[in-house]
Design a protein around this motif. Structure first.
Motif, PDB file in Angstrom:
ATOM      1  N   ALA A  98       0.783  -0.993   0.180  1.00 27.35           N
ATOM      2  CA  ALA A  98       0.053   0.051   0.016  1.00 27.35           C
ATOM      3  C   ALA A  98       0.973   1.294  -0.046  1.00 27.35           C
ATOM      4  O   ALA A  98       0.206   2.492  -0.068  1.00 27.35           O
ATOM      5  N   GLY A  99       2.188   1.116  -0.010  1.00 24.12           N
ATOM      6  CA  GLY A  99       3.099   2.363   0.094  1.00 24.12           C
ATOM      7  C   GLY A  99       3.292   2.867   1.448  1.00 24.12           C
ATOM      8  O   GLY A  99       3.662   4.286   1.164  1.00 24.12           O
ATOM      9  N   ILE A 100       3.096   2.160   2.514  1.00 24.16           N
ATOM     10  CA  ILE A 100       3.499   3.069   3.626  1.00 24.16           C
ATOM     11  C   ILE A 100       4.916   2.687   4.048  1.00 24.16           C
ATOM     12  O   ILE A 100       5.303   1.559   4.318  1.00 24.16           O
ATOM     13  N   ILE A 101       5.753   3.684   3.679  1.00 31.36           N
ATOM     14  CA  ILE A 101       7.291   3.595   3.803  1.00 31.36           C
ATOM     15  C   ILE A 101       7.727   4.210   5.329  1.00 31.36           C
ATOM     16  O   ILE A 101       7.046   5.331   5.554  1.00 31.36           O
ATOM     17  N   THR A 102       8.220   3.672   6.089  1.00 32.42           N
ATOM     18  CA  THR A 102       8.481   4.092   7.234  1.00 32.42           C
ATOM     19  C   THR A 102      10.094   4.206   7.690  1.00 32.42           C
ATOM     20  O   THR A 102      11.022   3.619   6.523  1.00 32.42           O
ATOM     21  N   GLU A 103      10.611   4.928   8.595  1.00 34.27           N
ATOM     22  CA  GLU A 103      11.980   4.756   9.060  1.00 34.27           C
ATOM     23  C   GLU A 103      12.125   3.341   9.446  1.00 34.27           C
ATOM     24  O   GLU A 103      11.402   2.344   9.806  1.00 34.27           O
ATOM     25  N   ARG A 104      13.725   2.974   9.597  1.00 33.65           N
ATOM     26  CA  ARG A 104      14.218   1.469   9.828  1.00 33.65           C
ATOM     27  C   ARG A 104      14.092   1.686  11.456  1.00 33.65           C
ATOM     28  O   ARG A 104      15.420   1.561  11.819  1.00 33.65           O
ATOM     29  N   ILE A 111       5.812   6.578  10.023  1.00 33.41           N
ATOM     30  CA  ILE A 111       5.786   6.722   8.640  1.00 33.41           C
ATOM     31  C   ILE A 111       6.458   7.984   8.084  1.00 33.41           C
ATOM     32  O   ILE A 111       6.521   8.951   8.672  1.00 33.41           O
ATOM     33  N   VAL A 112       7.279   7.632   7.101  1.00 31.08           N
ATOM     34  CA  VAL A 112       8.220   8.897   6.735  1.00 31.08           C
ATOM     35  C   VAL A 112       7.292   9.116   5.190  1.00 31.08           C
ATOM     36  O   VAL A 112       7.346  10.504   5.015  1.00 31.08           O
ATOM     37  N   ARG A 113       6.781   8.413   4.830  1.00 28.39           N
ATOM     38  CA  ARG A 113       5.744   8.855   3.537  1.00 28.39           C
ATOM     39  C   ARG A 113       5.036   7.847   3.078  1.00 28.39           C
ATOM     40  O   ARG A 113       5.120   6.715   3.293  1.00 28.39           O
ATOM     41  N   PHE A 134      -1.135  -0.949  10.745  1.00 30.58           N
ATOM     42  CA  PHE A 134      -0.233  -1.117  11.755  1.00 30.58           C
ATOM     43  C   PHE A 134       1.137  -1.544  11.278  1.00 30.58           C
ATOM     44  O   PHE A 134       2.107  -1.739  11.872  1.00 30.58           O
ATOM     45  N   GLN A 135       1.356  -1.648  10.055  1.00 29.98           N
ATOM     46  CA  GLN A 135       2.712  -2.070   9.257  1.00 29.98           C
ATOM     47  C   GLN A 135       3.180  -1.308   8.193  1.00 29.98           C
ATOM     48  O   GLN A 135       2.218  -0.773   7.563  1.00 29.98           O
ATOM     49  N   GLY A 136       4.257  -1.268   7.963  1.00 28.71           N
ATOM     50  CA  GLY A 136       4.906  -0.500   6.778  1.00 28.71           C
ATOM     51  C   GLY A 136       6.144  -1.297   6.577  1.00 28.71           C
ATOM     52  O   GLY A 136       6.372  -2.408   6.631  1.00 28.71           O
ATOM     53  N   ILE A 137       6.815  -0.594   5.493  1.00 29.14           N
ATOM     54  CA  ILE A 137       8.117  -1.189   5.052  1.00 29.14           C
ATOM     55  C   ILE A 137       9.239  -0.276   5.077  1.00 29.14           C
ATOM     56  O   ILE A 137       8.990   0.941   4.870  1.00 29.14           O
TER      57      ILE A 137
END
Ligand code: ADP
Ligand code: ASP
Ligand code: MG
Length: 409
Positions: A98-104, A111-113, A134-137
């Protein structure tokens, strides 16, 4: 028109509930492009955490997130099947898809973007898009890892997606009718608030009113997303979280009594009273992403002082392991932990301009025979740390003192 709806764990706890929610979603999808965010079913996340702890004392962060993310993947796939069975075209996406981009950062990533291209394409093809909350990548596509956003983080997924899609509404469906003057499970005559400001909701969330994830409220304020909180099993008006209302003058200056029984107090005793010591302690905690609250430093005597603060129950093991090292490094005497404490607060933008609220709060607690261990304030909040066994009594006493049992404007 795009509508974003989030359904919490208790709203999708079993097959019947998933089918009932799918019917509501299919109705919405007749009128608008619909994106749905789901939490894991019922207590799945708790059960997975429990299982991990049976295997490892301190489970690895990356592996923990991979494990926890499965809860939302299961519920999103099942919800999609339920929609398809109703003849409603639908597709499920993981947070990463879904494009949930997070910090590492594992367990509590920010979420960063949001890159919503895939969601938009699926919507344009006529699908309801069901996103695992609840999740990103992590950012780096060739080294991408699954992250989670912290307990309660599906709310944040919903707000981030609503902001990225410029959705016309962002609806959070849960197991209560909206945001109440206190946890309705603790105060039977708690009243539903028709609306509440971002600022007040943020203070409530940070003091334990778990009906909204605090990061979700922060994002909503930043991107001007109004949030409706409502009951997933009823058709009754909920609570709108939005900018401060000009009508606040007619409202009760105290809007709510949040509480949090899932806290622990850490005390470092005989800390050398020198510049840079507090920095060392709090920097070490911040480095591990541990939030602290209710910080109290005693008046020093003989060049040493005691420093105490609270952390959430989930952060306690990590905080203890960080602090053991720091205590010996700075030459303090000992680290003590008290888990039998709780926070209770009064929150309301009216507190800013009306004097006497601290007085009334402390008076009500005294009358109920409740001892205050420490106190912190913001402009619109006063928090008392008390013994955990007193917390329900404290919430009820304060709710009554501030006349919150009457219908609220
Ligand atoms: P979900 O699974 O839908 O995300 P949560 O359990 O995270 O639901 O949040 C809803 C719960 O929050 C309610 O069942 C209620 O017990 C609790 N809660 C605490 N404080 C409040 C409040 N002030 N208003 C409404 N609910 C509250
Ligand atoms: N399933 C996750 C939790 O229990 C996230 C959420 O429900 O929002 O914390
Ligand atoms: Mg929640």
């Amino acid at each position: 028109m795009i509508v974003v709806q989030k359904y919490g764990g208790s709203s999708v706890a079993n097959a019947d509930k998933i089918r009932a929610v799918a019917k509501r979603i299919a109705e919405t999808a007749k009128k608008a492009q619909t994106v749905v965010i789901v939490s894991a079913m019922g207590n799945t996340t708790d059960e997975l955490i429990h299982l991990a702890k049976e295997i490892a004392d301190v489970p690895d962060g990356r592996e923990m997130d991979k494990l926890l993310a499965t809860g939302e993947q299961a519920s999103s796939a099942l919800m999609t099947m339920a929609l398809q069975s109703l003849g409603q075209p639908a597709v499920s996406l993981t947070g990463g898809q879904a494009g949930i981009i997070t910090e590492r950062v594992f367990n509590k990533a920010r979420i960063v973007r949001v890159a919503p291209n895939r969601i938009k394409q699926e919507l344009d093809e006529g699908n309801v898009v069901v996103v695992a909350g609840f999740q990103g990548i992590t950012e780096n596509a060739s080294w991408a890892d699954i992250t989670t956003l912290g307990r309660g983080g599906s709310d944040t997924t919903a707000v981030a997606i609503a902001a990225a899609l410029k959705a016309s509404s962002c609806e959070i469906y849960t197991d209560v009718d909206g945001v109440f003057t206190a946890d309705p499970r603790v105060v039977v005559d708690a009243q539903k608030l028709p609306s509440i400001s971002y600022e007040e909701m943020l203070e409530m969330a940070s003091q334990g009113a778990r009906v909204m994830h605090s990061r979700a409220v922060e994002l909503a304020e930043l991107y001007d997303v109004e949030i409706l909180v409502a009951n997933s099993a009823k058709n009754v008006p909920g609570t709108l979280i939005k900018k401060e209302d000009p009508n606040m003058e007619i409202r009760n200056p105290v809007r709510a009594i949040p509480h949090d029984a899932d806290v622990a107090r850490l005390t470092i005793s005989s800390v050398p009273d020198k510049p840079g010591i507090a920095y060392k302690i709090f920097h070490a905690l911040a480095d591990r992403n541990i939030n602290v609250d209710v910080i109290v430093q005693n008046v020093s005597s003989d060049g040493v002082t005691d420093l105490s603060f609270t952390v959430t129950g989930a952060d306690l093991p990590a905080a203890q392991s960080v602090l053991r090292g720091v205590v010996s490094e700075i030459g303090a005497k000992s680290l003590n932990t008290d888990v039998d404490v709780a926070k209770v607060a009064i929150v309301g933008t009216g507190i800013r301009s009306h004097p006497g609220y601290a007085d009334r709060m402390f008076g009500a607690l005294a009358e109920a025979g409740i001892n205050i261990l420490s106190i912190t304030t913001s402009e619109i909040r006063i928090t008392c740390l008390i013994r955990r066994e007193d917390v329900q009594l404290a919430v009820r006493a304060l709710h009554k003192t501030f006349k919150l049992e009457k219908p609220q404007a």
